[in-house]
Motif scaffolding. Structure first.
Motif: not given
Length: 280
Positions: A97, A202-203, A206, A210, A229, A245
């Motif tokens: 990330l 932003q994730l 992933l 996940t 954040r 997220d």
């Protein structure tokens, strides 16, 4: 809530004065349309979180994560859950990330009144918020802990809660399964910074890794936390601890060591190795 079993006890320039003759003196003319770059731009640095650069998720980190979770639930008046990478089975996958660390100091605002919107003038100044939290051990009396919440110094928009919430708030008891001997050894005062400059997804790197079954049914994630954040402020250094997220929700990354700069992937390294560089 996220609870982990507690372990046993646990180049210098000279300052010379230059002489300027009156004949060569030229007045400095300032154009009202000119724009000065913020000094905060020089403080921003890029970091990345790597799945390989992590430490074990400890009970101490769990207490810290639950303090943040407790405060966020109080702010939005709804139960929030902060996931851990271990809970979503992300700790067994390879991912990276990229983040930008916000500036740690706020630039003084010297704008003239004529350039400030009227509604901005009427709004009360943003303030740091102090949350007092009694943390209940598995037995015995609660231990008082404090979470200091600050706005992001480099963001043009400050969340409304820093204008509307009282400076100090006393929250309900946070219950934990840990013995009082363990909680008494923990840090009782934390300072975190709230930053909403991230992307809503932003994730996204992933998503393919996940365990979606762990987050199904959590469709009440508030819009104001998309791109959230949260940074831990310690010794004038910011480290990421929670990322928000739109699909995953809130993810605790406080046990991942931030790495400065951009990593080079194997594909990029191979491409660069085959490039032919010539000089004219």
């Amino acid at each position: 809530m996220l609870f982990i079993e507690a372990l046993n006890r646990a180049s210098t320039q000279t300052n010379e004065r230059k002489l300027i003759s009156r004949a060569k003196y030229r007045p400095i003319i300032s154009n009202q349309d000119s724009v000065d770059l913020s000094s905060a731009a020089h403080q921003v640095k890029e970091i990345h979180l790597d799945s390989q650069a992590k430490s074990q998720l400890t009970a101490s980190a769990s207490v810290f994560a639950n303090l943040i979770e407790h405060v966020l639930s109080h702010i939005i008046k709804s139960n929030m859950h902060i996931h851990s990478p271990e809970e979503l089975e992300l700790d067994t996958k390879d991912w990276t990330l990229f983040l930008q660390v916000p500036p740690t100091t706020k630039e003084k605002n010297e704008k003239s009144v004529e350039y400030v919107a009227p509604e901005t003038l009427q709004r009360p100044p943003a303030k740091q918020l102090i949350f007092h939290i009694p943390v209940k051990p598995s037995y015995g009396i609660p231990i008082d802990m404090t979470l200091l919440l600050s706005p992001n110094s480099g963001s043009p928009e400050v969340p409304s809660l820093f204008h509307t919430f009282p400076k100090e708030s006393w929250l309900p008891v946070l219950r934990t399964p840990y013995p009082p001997e363990f909680l008494e050894q923990q840090v009782t005062h934390h300072h975190i910074l709230l930053d909403q400059d991230g992307e809503p997804d932003q994730l996204s790197p992933l998503y393919v890794h996940t365990n979606q079954s762990k987050i199904m049914g959590e469709n009440t994630f508030p819009l104001q936390f998309f791109g959230l954040r949260i940074w831990r402020s310690k010794n004038n250094t910011l480290t990421p601890v929670v990322l928000g997220d739109k699909q995953i929700g809130l993810l605790f990354v406080g046990h991942y060591k931030p790495i400065e700069g951009n990593p080079i992937s194997a594909e990029e390294r191979a491409r660069q190795a085959h490039n032919l560089y010539t000089k004219a």
